[in-house]
Design a protein around this motif. Sequence first.
Motif, short mmCIF file in Angstrom:
data_model
loop_
_atom_site.label_atom_id
_atom_site.label_comp_id
_atom_site.label_asym_id
_atom_site.label_seq_id
_atom_site.Cartn_x
_atom_site.Cartn_y
_atom_site.Cartn_z
N THR A 120 0.84 -1.18 0.00
CA THR A 120 0.00 0.00 0.00
C THR A 120 0.88 1.24 0.00
OG1 THR A 120 -1.63 -1.21 1.31
CG2 THR A 120 -1.91 1.18 1.15
N SER A 121 0.62 2.13 -0.92
CA SER A 121 1.45 3.33 -1.04
C SER A 121 1.22 4.26 0.14
CB SER A 121 1.11 4.06 -2.34
OG SER A 121 -0.18 4.67 -2.24
N PRO A 122 2.18 5.15 0.40
CA PRO A 122 1.95 6.18 1.42
C PRO A 122 0.82 7.11 1.00
CG PRO A 122 4.29 6.02 0.86
CD PRO A 122 3.53 5.23 -0.16
N ARG A 123 0.32 7.86 1.97
CA ARG A 123 -0.69 8.86 1.67
C ARG A 123 -0.12 9.90 0.71
NH1 ARG A 123 -5.88 7.64 2.12
NH2 ARG A 123 -6.44 6.82 4.15
N SER A 124 -0.97 10.32 -0.20
CA SER A 124 -0.54 11.30 -1.19
C SER A 124 -1.75 12.10 -1.63
CB SER A 124 0.09 10.58 -2.39
OG SER A 124 0.29 11.47 -3.46
N ARG A 125 -1.51 13.28 -2.15
CA ARG A 125 -2.57 14.06 -2.76
C ARG A 125 -2.40 14.14 -4.27
NH1 ARG A 125 -7.30 13.90 -0.54
NH2 ARG A 125 -7.19 14.26 1.71
#
Length: 747
Positions: free
Chosen positions: A383-388
């Motif tokens: 799962t990727s890190p949080r991003s916008r």
Amino acid sequence: MRGRIPGPGWTFHGRSLPLAVLAACGAFPFTVAAQNARPDAAAASEAIETVVVTAQRRREPAREVPLTADVVRGEALERSGYQSLADLAALLPGVNYNEAGSGTGQSQVTMRGISTGSQVGATVSMYIDDVPFGSSSGYAGGGSSALDLGLFDLAAAEVLRGPQGTLYGAGAMGGLIKYVAVEPDTHERVTNVTTELSNARHGELSHVARGVFNLPLSDGVAALRATLYQRKEGGFVHDRNHSDQVVDGSLTNGARVALLLTPSKDLSLRLTALTQSQQRDGSSTEDVQIATGQPVDGRQTKRLFVNEPVKVHNDLLSLAIKADLHWATLDAITGWQRSRNDGRADPSALYVPYLAPLGISAPGYALDYSFYNRKVSQEIRLTSPRSRVFEWLAGAFYTNEVGAKSQHLQPLNAAFEPVQPLLADAQFPSTFREAAVFGTGTYFLNERTDVTLGVRRSHNTQHLDQRFAGLFAPAPQPTAESSEDVTTWMATARWRPAPRHALYVRAASGYRPGGPLPVIRNPLTGEPLNKPSFASDTLWSYEAGWKGDLVPGKVSAELAVYQIDWKDMQVFTANAGFSGIGNAGRARSRGIEATLRAKPAEDVRVAAALSLIDAKLRDDSPDLGGKAGERLPDAARVAGAVQVDRDFSVDGNHAYLGASLRYTGERFNAFVRPPANPLYRLPAYTMIDLRGGIELGRASIGFFVRNLLDHRAQTSADTTLSAMGGPARINLAAPRTLGVQFSYAFF
């Protein structure tokens, strides 16, 4: 599942037995979930607490998730005396719990009207933490063995509505229920015990005993948590044939032990072992005249020739590893599980009148049955890190199941001893293997708008053997095998017009695996009379919703509208005098779901939920006995709930009071002209529950009242025996029940 034991297997007909021959077996979360029993100062600063879910395999606020998700806190369930899967489902409008046969361990859960009454396989997946529990195939009781886990020491139960096939795989076409256990605490030692006594009107005394122990082994690094529990239900249904004894009591014993290791801030390991054993004397059913809906011999009574005990045993061992790789989070979940379900059904009211003209005469009959499933599963996710800008998830899943089903039908004499002739003995060993890869990607168009696309590709192989003996045994059948590939999709678009507001649209698909079938051949021509397999059934769900605050910090609401198109429905079929599994046509379910949560005063919480469902057949189905336009079974068109809770202080001690009102509209157990189970109308009912309590230092005392007005609530119907003039077996909610609770925390 009513009217049949699920499986590919066969319902034996003898010379032309009806399709039901072996068929006798066959505080509301949307708001309580958001409240702590005693909010601390930080929680009190926010009027309506943020509810966190893992619906998309990330921890995120429920108001951000583009689907309908309910979260029920474990402490809220215990406070109200809710302890079973039936209790959990009853709190959620639009979620239906249907007991089959003998109740405990013989039940199914459906959502949003996705039901044909007699279910081939489960349409709602059951998870314990991140481990799928139960059979994925239609051969080992998957359609009628929903996991009834003791609701003790749970952080929450998450309920996701609509198909979850992309992230959760086969069997989640209608939705998903996830039991989330409390994790071991590496800082604080905890030891507490809870006892509970309750009694249903005209029933016997029930009790609960539970102990929780949490021991930090190394501060901030390791901890052990253990839960032991026992739940005894006294029962309330009396058998007129056996001195009015209560015949629906049950005993559940369970234990869960979890070891948590966090050797670094980037790595955690959790090893969990769970075992639960359930024994039930019989089902909470009442004999009812199918034409009038009135009891045959009085309320809460029935007549049995032989008792209908059920034993269910579940074991689970799982290992969850989470590692922060900085560029992604790795989750590896390994599960090993074993389930066994053994029971007896009394089909005497069906067989005595039917077999007597054939020269087979006996005082009664017993149908002994069992399901067994051993399952190993492995899932790996990144799962990727949080991003916008862009977020992604990728994973792989594998499961290997070994299952078995058996049926044994034999006459009994007056002393309840087996006598000849043996009518049927059938064994159905099976295997199911599935491998899948899946992934999702979310692209943020701007700060307010994002789109998500997900896909899952699955491949499964199945193997089925059949072994028959007895008067009604067919000719030997060859081993049957099948394999298939299935792709499921998910797409969402979300727009946040303002803080704490979100609009979304969602399209998602789901499926149940198909499987092999033994081929029946014409004895004269040798031509096959049926297909060698049945296909997976699939559905597409289209949903639009809004979540947001009506009054900031005071009133929040959610609204969702959906349409579900279901095709190739898996149904029981008849070929050459035997019943198997096949595919029917199409159905459609449309609905509206709405919830509201409010905090009009500092210590007052109000909640309401509404479900409207219009679920219908779109094609005629001779196998179901339904015509296009008929309602699908078991789903209430209207269901709703309202709840009020208040916290207050008594001499400096925290106390609480609460009340809940639940309404479920009328339902039907089958279609107008079913081949096996005659139609029965289940009337609408309303239930009112009360609860309250006070904390006195380390001790707390509580009370609850279930079904305050003592309504005769009919929750599901089995009309198998009615095919030959016998009574309908109607499952009842417990009559008015009074309970008291006592808890003490030693640390």
